[in-house]
Motif scaffolding. Structure first.
Motif, PDB file in Angstrom:
ATOM      1  N   TYR A  89      45.658  43.873  39.469  1.00  0.00           N
ATOM      2  CA  TYR A  89      45.164  42.840  38.769  1.00  0.00           C
ATOM      3  C   TYR A  89      45.500  41.515  39.554  1.00  0.00           C
ATOM      4  CZ  TYR A  89      43.138  40.832  34.385  1.00  0.00           C
ATOM      5  OH  TYR A  89      42.112  40.052  33.433  1.00  0.00           O
ATOM      6  N   VAL A 120      39.718  47.883  44.169  1.00  0.00           N
ATOM      7  CA  VAL A 120      38.969  47.940  43.094  1.00  0.00           C
ATOM      8  C   VAL A 120      37.491  48.517  43.423  1.00  0.00           C
ATOM      9  CG1 VAL A 120      37.305  46.212  41.916  1.00  0.00           C
ATOM     10  CG2 VAL A 120      39.844  45.634  42.461  1.00  0.00           C
ATOM     11  N   TRP A 128      40.575  35.592  37.917  1.00  0.00           N
ATOM     12  CA  TRP A 128      40.693  36.809  37.376  1.00  0.00           C
ATOM     13  C   TRP A 128      39.997  37.911  37.814  1.00  0.00           C
ATOM     14  CZ3 TRP A 128      44.714  36.889  33.576  1.00  0.00           C
ATOM     15  CH2 TRP A 128      45.090  35.834  32.769  1.00  0.00           C
ATOM     16  N   GLY A 154      40.042  42.301  38.372  1.00  0.00           N
ATOM     17  CA  GLY A 154      40.836  43.539  38.191  1.00  0.00           C
ATOM     18  C   GLY A 154      40.097  44.964  37.984  1.00  0.00           C
ATOM     19  N   GLU A 155      40.926  45.700  37.695  1.00  0.00           N
ATOM     20  CA  GLU A 155      40.466  47.211  37.321  1.00  0.00           C
ATOM     21  C   GLU A 155      40.167  47.214  35.960  1.00  0.00           C
ATOM     22  OE1 GLU A 155      41.846  50.298  39.743  1.00  0.00           O
ATOM     23  OE2 GLU A 155      43.454  49.206  40.056  1.00  0.00           O
ATOM     24  N   HIS A 175      35.125  47.403  34.801  1.00  0.00           N
ATOM     25  CA  HIS A 175      35.790  47.313  36.052  1.00  0.00           C
ATOM     26  C   HIS A 175      35.319  46.528  37.244  1.00  0.00           C
ATOM     27  CE1 HIS A 175      38.089  49.625  39.017  1.00  0.00           C
ATOM     28  NE2 HIS A 175      37.130  49.383  39.737  1.00  0.00           N
ATOM     29  N   GLN A 226      45.872  38.204  38.751  1.00  0.00           N
ATOM     30  CA  GLN A 226      46.094  37.440  37.207  1.00  0.00           C
ATOM     31  C   GLN A 226      47.316  36.567  37.128  1.00  0.00           C
ATOM     32  OE1 GLN A 226      48.302  39.629  34.290  1.00  0.00           O
ATOM     33  NE2 GLN A 226      49.719  38.940  35.950  1.00  0.00           N
ATOM     34  N   THR A 282      45.476  43.337  28.851  1.00  0.00           N
ATOM     35  CA  THR A 282      46.272  42.171  28.347  1.00  0.00           C
ATOM     36  C   THR A 282      46.672  42.280  26.848  1.00  0.00           C
ATOM     37  OG1 THR A 282      44.948  40.576  29.804  1.00  0.00           O
ATOM     38  CG2 THR A 282      46.478  39.754  28.193  1.00  0.00           C
ATOM     39  N   ALA A 327      43.482  47.456  33.678  1.00  0.00           N
ATOM     40  CA  ALA A 327      44.185  46.418  33.370  1.00  0.00           C
ATOM     41  C   ALA A 327      44.035  46.021  32.139  1.00  0.00           C
ATOM     42  CB  ALA A 327      43.697  45.374  34.369  1.00  0.00           C
ATOM     43  N   GLY A 334      48.702  49.748  33.990  1.00  0.00           N
ATOM     44  CA  GLY A 334      47.618  48.647  33.285  1.00  0.00           C
ATOM     45  C   GLY A 334      48.117  47.604  32.460  1.00  0.00           C
TER      46      GLY A 334
END
Length: 295
Positions: A106, A95, A146, A148-149, A262, A108, A154, A152, A68
């Motif tokens: 993701y 997803v 963006w 995603g799960e 999520h 991104q 940052t 994920a 992730g």
């Protein structure tokens, strides 16, 4: 006072360009703006069924990692994700957990991926934020999509952009540090590397041997190792949750760590920052921090 606030304030409406520049951009202070994107069709239209219909089989770029963490320090490397080209509907299957995978996916890519990879969706949002464009006298450098799960994450970093981050569905959880916290936030140089999938489906980390080392933050602000980085105890993190229909103004050079619910969908606008007195101050602070570390 330099960039510091005790909590992230809320605005109940989008400001005028002059008000926004004077009260927020110039003093480099974040805020959450409500009712700024309530007129966007995306807030009602961007269901999974709609995205399947409009984007569907189109091949898009998806970041894939085993844990992730894309663009993060791992095993003494700055590791970037595998960038996989796959049909968008296959990504949605993952997803929505119609297909199981041990990895984390993701969308991104940034680099204005909304306009370049998802032009079918631009009409449901805006090509720019008019009052921000007027306040800064420029259009955004990039508009990013963006999705995603929840796994994920940052990692903590900063950007040279004025960032308007708009949540379409779900929630984004931000941990923020003002630039004035720079003396307490560790940076190291790391060999850049990329996740690559082996024949057996496992990931291996492959060095980008010709690339220069990358300065990055090794610390996890959610679980900081204060024995290794004791100065971080002096930092003053702020936390906020940006909900569907809300917009976060994330000023340039603010450190941020991001998690999400999520399937959260968001669009953000990157406007190039002004390299003015604030930038010079933060560069000075960065140089002093590095000098003290050497001494």
């Amino acid at each position: 006072e330099l960039g510091w606030t005790e909590s992230i304030p809320y605005l109940d409406r989008p400001p005028s360009p002059l008000e926004f520049y004077r009260e927020w951009v110039s003093p480099n202070k974040p805020c959450i703006i409500q009712n700024a994107i309530s007129h966007w069709p995306a807030l009602k239209k961007w269901t999974s069924a709609y995205l399947r219909e409009v984007v569907g089989p189109k091949v898009v770029s998806v970041a894939v990692t085993p844990n992730g963490y894309a663009d993060a320090v791992f095993q003494d490397r700055f590791v970037m994700p595998e960038e996989r080209q796959m049909p968008f509907m296959d990504f949605l299957d993952i997803v929505e957990k119609k297909v199981t995978s041990p990895n984390v996916f993701y969308v991104q890519k940034q680099c204005s991926n909304l306009t370049k990879e998802f032009p079918e969706l631009v009409c449901d949002v805006q090509p720019d934020i008019p009052w921000m464009s007027e306040a800064l006298g420029k259009k955004p450098d990039a508009v990013n999509f963006w999705l995603g799960e929840s796994a994920a994450v940052t990692s903590l970093h900063k950007d040279h952009y004025e960032n308007l981050y708009c949540v379409i569905s779900g929630e984004k959880h931000f941990l923020l540090h003002p630039p004035s916290d720079r003396p307490f936030i560790p940076y190291e140089l790391y060999q850049p590397a990329t996740y690559q999938v082996s024949e057996d489906g496992s990931f291996e980390i492959v060095d980008e041997k010709s690339a220069d080392k990358v300065p990055w933050i090794p610390l996890d602000p959610l679980n900081p190792n204060l024995e290794q980085y004791p100065e971080y105890a002096k930092a003053k993190p702020l936390q906020c949750t940006v909900k569907a229909g809300e917009m976060l103004y994330l000023p340039s050079l603010w450190f941020h760590h991001v998690q999400q619910s999520h399937g959260c969908i968001a669009v953000n606008y990157w406007y190039d920052m002004e390299y003015d007195l604030k930038y010079s101050y933060y560069q000075l602070l960065d140089c002093l921090t590095k000098t003290v570390k050497v001494l």
